[in-house]
Design a protein around this motif. Structure first.
Motif, PDB file in Angstrom:
ATOM      1  N   SER A  47       0.833  -1.190   0.000  1.00 50.78           N
ATOM      2  CA  SER A  47       0.000   0.000   0.000  1.00 50.78           C
ATOM      3  C   SER A  47       0.877   1.254   0.000  1.00 50.78           C
ATOM      4  O   SER A  47       1.859   1.332   0.735  1.00 50.78           O
ATOM      5  CB  SER A  47      -0.907   0.003   1.224  1.00 50.78           C
ATOM      6  OG  SER A  47      -1.658   1.197   1.269  1.00 50.78           O
ATOM      7  N   VAL A  48       0.508   2.207  -0.829  1.00 55.18           N
ATOM      8  CA  VAL A  48       1.234   3.472  -0.916  1.00 55.18           C
ATOM      9  C   VAL A  48       0.439   4.588  -0.251  1.00 55.18           C
ATOM     10  O   VAL A  48       0.968   5.324   0.582  1.00 55.18           O
ATOM     11  CB  VAL A  48       1.508   3.844  -2.390  1.00 55.18           C
ATOM     12  CG1 VAL A  48       2.165   5.217  -2.484  1.00 55.18           C
ATOM     13  CG2 VAL A  48       2.377   2.791  -3.054  1.00 55.18           C
ATOM     14  N   ALA A  49      -0.822   4.713  -0.618  1.00 53.94           N
ATOM     15  CA  ALA A  49      -1.661   5.781  -0.078  1.00 53.94           C
ATOM     16  C   ALA A  49      -3.114   5.373  -0.208  1.00 53.94           C
ATOM     17  O   ALA A  49      -3.491   4.637  -1.124  1.00 53.94           O
ATOM     18  CB  ALA A  49      -1.411   7.099  -0.807  1.00 53.94           C
ATOM     19  N   ARG A  50      -3.911   5.898   0.707  1.00 58.49           N
ATOM     20  CA  ARG A  50      -5.337   5.557   0.735  1.00 58.49           C
ATOM     21  C   ARG A  50      -6.115   6.809   1.132  1.00 58.49           C
ATOM     22  O   ARG A  50      -5.636   7.625   1.931  1.00 58.49           O
ATOM     23  CB  ARG A  50      -5.574   4.443   1.731  1.00 58.49           C
ATOM     24  CG  ARG A  50      -7.012   3.967   1.866  1.00 58.49           C
ATOM     25  CD  ARG A  50      -7.059   2.821   2.869  1.00 58.49           C
ATOM     26  NE  ARG A  50      -8.414   2.315   3.067  1.00 58.49           N
ATOM     27  CZ  ARG A  50      -9.261   2.778   3.974  1.00 58.49           C
ATOM     28  NH1 ARG A  50      -8.915   3.778   4.765  1.00 58.49           N
ATOM     29  NH2 ARG A  50     -10.478   2.239   4.087  1.00 58.49           N
ATOM     30  N   GLY A  65       5.247  12.870   2.976  1.00 59.27           N
ATOM     31  CA  GLY A  65       5.909  14.130   2.677  1.00 59.27           C
ATOM     32  C   GLY A  65       6.298  14.291   1.220  1.00 59.27           C
ATOM     33  O   GLY A  65       6.691  15.391   0.804  1.00 59.27           O
ATOM     34  N   ARG A  66       6.206  13.224   0.448  1.00 58.15           N
ATOM     35  CA  ARG A  66       6.569  13.301  -0.974  1.00 58.15           C
ATOM     36  C   ARG A  66       5.369  13.060  -1.882  1.00 58.15           C
ATOM     37  O   ARG A  66       5.275  13.635  -2.964  1.00 58.15           O
ATOM     38  CB  ARG A  66       7.652  12.277  -1.302  1.00 58.15           C
ATOM     39  CG  ARG A  66       8.933  12.447  -0.509  1.00 58.15           C
ATOM     40  CD  ARG A  66      10.039  11.517  -1.012  1.00 58.15           C
ATOM     41  NE  ARG A  66       9.698  10.114  -0.855  1.00 58.15           N
ATOM     42  CZ  ARG A  66       9.652   9.238  -1.863  1.00 58.15           C
ATOM     43  NH1 ARG A  66       9.905   9.635  -3.094  1.00 58.15           N
ATOM     44  NH2 ARG A  66       9.347   7.975  -1.622  1.00 58.15           N
ATOM     45  N   PHE A  67       4.467  12.175  -1.461  1.00 56.60           N
ATOM     46  CA  PHE A  67       3.301  11.818  -2.275  1.00 56.60           C
ATOM     47  C   PHE A  67       2.042  12.419  -1.667  1.00 56.60           C
ATOM     48  O   PHE A  67       1.925  12.525  -0.440  1.00 56.60           O
ATOM     49  CB  PHE A  67       3.131  10.302  -2.348  1.00 56.60           C
ATOM     50  CG  PHE A  67       4.173   9.575  -3.143  1.00 56.60           C
ATOM     51  CD1 PHE A  67       5.342  10.189  -3.576  1.00 56.60           C
ATOM     52  CD2 PHE A  67       3.998   8.221  -3.452  1.00 56.60           C
ATOM     53  CE1 PHE A  67       6.304   9.505  -4.303  1.00 56.60           C
ATOM     54  CE2 PHE A  67       4.951   7.524  -4.162  1.00 56.60           C
ATOM     55  CZ  PHE A  67       6.100   8.173  -4.584  1.00 56.60           C
ATOM     56  N   THR A  68       1.105  12.781  -2.528  1.00 60.77           N
ATOM     57  CA  THR A  68      -0.184  13.300  -2.076  1.00 60.77           C
ATOM     58  C   THR A  68      -1.295  12.633  -2.867  1.00 60.77           C
ATOM     59  O   THR A  68      -1.285  12.649  -4.101  1.00 60.77           O
ATOM     60  CB  THR A  68      -0.267  14.817  -2.265  1.00 60.77           C
ATOM     61  OG1 THR A  68       0.802  15.455  -1.550  1.00 60.77           O
ATOM     62  CG2 THR A  68      -1.600  15.341  -1.746  1.00 60.77           C
ATOM     63  N   ILE A  69      -2.238  12.045  -2.137  1.00 61.65           N
ATOM     64  CA  ILE A  69      -3.398  11.412  -2.774  1.00 61.65           C
ATOM     65  C   ILE A  69      -4.584  12.357  -2.676  1.00 61.65           C
ATOM     66  O   ILE A  69      -4.763  13.051  -1.668  1.00 61.65           O
ATOM     67  CB  ILE A  69      -3.705  10.042  -2.126  1.00 61.65           C
ATOM     68  CG1 ILE A  69      -4.764   9.292  -2.928  1.00 61.65           C
ATOM     69  CG2 ILE A  69      -4.106  10.194  -0.665  1.00 61.65           C
ATOM     70  CD1 ILE A  69      -4.954   7.834  -2.482  1.00 61.65           C
ATOM     71  N   ASP A  79      -6.199  10.634  -7.696  1.00 64.16           N
ATOM     72  CA  ASP A  79      -4.890  10.967  -8.225  1.00 64.16           C
ATOM     73  C   ASP A  79      -3.814  10.746  -7.174  1.00 64.16           C
ATOM     74  O   ASP A  79      -4.085  10.771  -5.970  1.00 64.16           O
ATOM     75  CB  ASP A  79      -4.845  12.436  -8.666  1.00 64.16           C
ATOM     76  CG  ASP A  79      -5.697  12.702  -9.896  1.00 64.16           C
ATOM     77  OD1 ASP A  79      -5.898  13.881 -10.217  1.00 64.16           O
ATOM     78  OD2 ASP A  79      -6.156  11.719 -10.532  1.00 64.16           O
ATOM     79  N   LEU A  80      -2.610  10.560  -7.660  1.00 71.06           N
ATOM     80  CA  LEU A  80      -1.460  10.447  -6.777  1.00 71.06           C
ATOM     81  C   LEU A  80      -0.367  11.359  -7.331  1.00 71.06           C
ATOM     82  O   LEU A  80       0.200  11.073  -8.395  1.00 71.06           O
ATOM     83  CB  LEU A  80      -0.953   9.010  -6.693  1.00 71.06           C
ATOM     84  CG  LEU A  80       0.187   8.771  -5.699  1.00 71.06           C
ATOM     85  CD1 LEU A  80      -0.324   8.941  -4.267  1.00 71.06           C
ATOM     86  CD2 LEU A  80       0.785   7.372  -5.878  1.00 71.06           C
ATOM     87  N   GLN A  81      -0.100  12.437  -6.627  1.00 70.40           N
ATOM     88  CA  GLN A  81       0.978  13.340  -6.996  1.00 70.40           C
ATOM     89  C   GLN A  81       2.248  12.848  -6.316  1.00 70.40           C
ATOM     90  O   GLN A  81       2.288  12.738  -5.093  1.00 70.40           O
ATOM     91  CB  GLN A  81       0.664  14.772  -6.562  1.00 70.40           C
ATOM     92  CG  GLN A  81       1.765  15.762  -6.846  1.00 70.40           C
ATOM     93  CD  GLN A  81       2.015  15.969  -8.323  1.00 70.40           C
ATOM     94  OE1 GLN A  81       1.073  16.076  -9.116  1.00 70.40           O
ATOM     95  NE2 GLN A  81       3.290  16.021  -8.715  1.00 70.40           N
ATOM     96  N   MET A  82       3.262  12.555  -7.113  1.00 73.65           N
ATOM     97  CA  MET A  82       4.501  12.000  -6.592  1.00 73.65           C
ATOM     98  C   MET A  82       5.635  12.983  -6.854  1.00 73.65           C
ATOM     99  O   MET A  82       5.941  13.295  -8.017  1.00 73.65           O
ATOM    100  CB  MET A  82       4.802  10.659  -7.260  1.00 73.65           C
ATOM    101  CG  MET A  82       3.668   9.651  -7.132  1.00 73.65           C
ATOM    102  SD  MET A  82       4.093   8.030  -7.781  1.00 73.65           S
ATOM    103  CE  MET A  82       4.282   8.410  -9.520  1.00 73.65           C
TER     104      MET A  82
END
Length: 120
Positions: A47-50, A65-69, A79-82
């Motif tokens: 799992s990365v983000a939920r 701190g690096r990725f935003t869902i 979306d996943l901003q990396m």
């Protein structure tokens, strides 16, 4: 029938950014939690983000701190901003959504995956 499709993967240099998008379509009554997972060669899917229906988010420690869902409930998208991508972010990224359809309990649907490669 529900379809989940990801897009936005590609090749990026370390420190660069990518934005992944995932859309769900079909016989959808409503969407529940949506999330991004990834699987690198030889590794298990993780799992990365939920993000919940109300917008509550959780992240793997490795991406905090690096990725935003984010999600758009009107468009059935997530979306996943990396940002600040690292070599170890290289993987196939999958989208998973929880879907309520007419006449049944909620089910999980996965996309086909999109490749993210971080390389110099």
């Amino acid at each position: 029938q529900v379809q989940v499709v990801e897009s936005g993967g590609g090749l990026v240099q370390p420190g660069g950014s990518l934005r992944l998008s995932c859309g769900a379509s079909g016989s959808i009554l409503s969407l529940g939690a949506m999330g991004w997972y990834r699987q690198a060669p030889g590794n298990q899917r993780e799992s990365v983000a939920r993000i919940t229906t109300l917008g509550s988010t959780t992240y793997a420690d490795s991406v905090k701190g690096r990725f935003t869902i984010s999600r758009d409930n009107a468009k059935n998208t997530v979306d996943l901003q990396m940002n600040s991508l690292k070599f170890e972010d290289t993987a196939v990224y999958f989208c998973k959504v929880v879907v309520w359809t007419m006449g049944g309990p909620p089910s999980e649907y996965w996309g086909q995956g999109t490749q993210v490669t971080v390389s110099s």
